[in-house]
Design a protein around this motif. Structure first.
Motif, PDB file in Angstrom:
ATOM      1  N   ALA A 266      39.971  41.330  33.292  1.00  0.00           N
ATOM      2  CA  ALA A 266      40.192  42.609  33.530  1.00  0.00           C
ATOM      3  C   ALA A 266      40.406  43.126  34.831  1.00  0.00           C
ATOM      4  O   ALA A 266      39.924  42.521  35.670  1.00  0.00           O
ATOM      5  CB  ALA A 266      38.815  43.414  32.921  1.00  0.00           C
ATOM      6  N   PRO A 267      41.167  44.188  35.054  1.00  0.00           N
ATOM      7  CA  PRO A 267      41.425  44.605  36.401  1.00  0.00           C
ATOM      8  C   PRO A 267      40.172  45.444  37.181  1.00  0.00           C
ATOM      9  O   PRO A 267      40.377  46.591  37.319  1.00  0.00           O
ATOM     10  CB  PRO A 267      42.577  45.794  36.404  1.00  0.00           C
ATOM     11  N   VAL A 268      39.034  44.808  37.299  1.00  0.00           N
ATOM     12  CA  VAL A 268      37.918  45.312  37.889  1.00  0.00           C
ATOM     13  C   VAL A 268      37.266  44.315  38.544  1.00  0.00           C
ATOM     14  O   VAL A 268      37.682  43.160  38.479  1.00  0.00           O
ATOM     15  CB  VAL A 268      36.726  45.793  36.710  1.00  0.00           C
ATOM     16  N   LEU A 269      36.343  44.709  39.578  1.00  0.00           N
ATOM     17  CA  LEU A 269      35.758  43.825  40.594  1.00  0.00           C
ATOM     18  C   LEU A 269      34.407  43.977  40.596  1.00  0.00           C
ATOM     19  O   LEU A 269      34.038  45.360  40.437  1.00  0.00           O
ATOM     20  CB  LEU A 269      36.291  43.989  41.867  1.00  0.00           C
ATOM     21  N   ILE A 270      33.475  42.819  40.304  1.00  0.00           N
ATOM     22  CA  ILE A 270      32.272  43.187  40.156  1.00  0.00           C
ATOM     23  C   ILE A 270      31.469  42.917  41.340  1.00  0.00           C
ATOM     24  O   ILE A 270      30.553  43.755  41.967  1.00  0.00           O
ATOM     25  CB  ILE A 270      31.412  42.266  38.967  1.00  0.00           C
ATOM     26  N   GLY A 271      31.466  41.798  42.005  1.00  0.00           N
ATOM     27  CA  GLY A 271      31.002  41.442  43.184  1.00  0.00           C
ATOM     28  C   GLY A 271      29.529  41.271  43.122  1.00  0.00           C
ATOM     29  O   GLY A 271      28.741  42.036  42.416  1.00  0.00           O
ATOM     30  N   GLY A 272      28.777  39.966  43.371  1.00  0.00           N
ATOM     31  CA  GLY A 272      27.719  39.627  43.200  1.00  0.00           C
ATOM     32  C   GLY A 272      27.096  39.627  41.554  1.00  0.00           C
ATOM     33  O   GLY A 272      25.951  39.527  41.173  1.00  0.00           O
TER      34      GLY A 272
END
Length: 314
Positions: A266-272
């Motif tokens: 998916a074109p999302v960034l979560i980080g951590g």
């Protein structure tokens, strides 16, 4: 032949434990019959196509994704005999049958009857379409597809475990279609406890194709589920879809039991967030190269699907 191979995929997984085969009959440049192996393994693809063609099969060319069987069983005659009786003039075969009851014997019987036979036409494509049956026949284990749905930075959930939904509707619908094409689906205990997944097929018309549910655990499984202690212990299943989570995915990769990888991003960034994989036993970066081949890539709404196959030397 490409059409016959495409038809063969319609028989997965319901033809198991028999191979899913496709057959197309062509007379004077026109398709006069087609078929694929029915649920439960009978009737075979050739029998279905011949029944559809009727008298038009005489003098026709049969394109078959697997060598016609040479052994008659209690549920019907050998397909090589059916083709001979129907009077086909030519048979084009994608792959030779590794079953010792047929291996080469089907081709020889057709040739002895005066039928022109051409074989090994698109064999790799045919074996790919029959991968679950072929893997069980050749290696005695299921063909395993691993599904991973991640963010761009490789996370499968937020740090607190929330994962609904990383991907969108179209990607999830495609995932349900994949479920319908497998005999069994597996998750780990952590995913089971956190998400209580149903693992059913929720596509109109395919609800009855929901696969058997397996739980990777050293303990017991609840009603409606089957406990599996290790990747090597999956029995009686030719096609297995591994859906989660990170520990289950890592266990199958570490055991080198993954044959096909579905990577939805998916074109999302979560980080951590929670990573898609844990330790898979890799000790040298050089060993990570040359193991996977990209065979498909497409957009599903705003999400991307990349499909990889494990490169194996047999």
């Amino acid at each position: 032949m490409a059409a016959a191979i495409a038809l063969s995929s319609r028989g997965r997984p319901e033809s198991a434990p028999n191979p899913n085969v496709g057959c197309v009959l062509v007379q004077a440049g026109r398709v006069v019959g087609r078929g694929w192996t029915a649920a439960g393994g009978r009737p075979h693809a050739e029998a279905v196509a011949l029944a559809a063609a009727g008298e038009a099969a005489r003098g026709a060319t049969a394109y078959v994704s697997l060598e016609p069987c040479a052994h008659a069983g209690g549920r019907g005659p050998a397909c090589s005999d059916l083709l001979i009786a129907a009077g086909v003039a030519r048979v084009v075969i994608a792959a030779q049958d590794p079953d010792p009851r047929t291996d080469g014997a089907g081709i020889a019987r057709l040739q002895d009857a005066g039928i022109d036979v051409l074989f090994n036409v698109l064999p790799a494509e045919a074996r790919r379409a029959m991968a679950p049956w072929w893997t069980r026949r050749a290696e005695g284990r299921p063909f395993v597809t691993l599904k991973l749905a991640t963010s761009l930075d490789g996370c499968i959930a937020l740090a607190d475990g929330a994962s609904r939904w990383i991907t969108g509707d179209r990607a999830r619908a495609h995932g349900h279609l994949e479920r319908a094409q497998h005999q069994a689906i597996l998750v780990g205990r952590g995913t089971f406890d956190a998400d209580a997944p149903k693992l059913d097929v929720r596509l109109p018309g395919l609800e009855g194709r929901s696969p058997q549910k397996l739980l990777l655990t050293s303990g017991s499984a609840p009603a409606g589920w089957t406990a599996v202690a290790a990747p090597e212990s999956v029995e009686g299943v030719d096609s297995l879809l591994v859906e989660g989570g990170a520990r289950a995915a890592s266990a199958f990769l570490a055991a080198d039991r993954v044959d096909r990888l579905l990577l939805y991003r998916a074109p999302v960034l979560i980080g951590g967030g929670r990573p898609a994989l844990g330790d898979i036993g890799l000790t040298d970066l050089a060993d990570a190269h040359g193991r996977w081949r990209l065979v498909d890539s497409r957009l599903l709404g705003s999400d991307r699907l990349d499909v990889y196959e494990r490169i194996r030397t047999i």
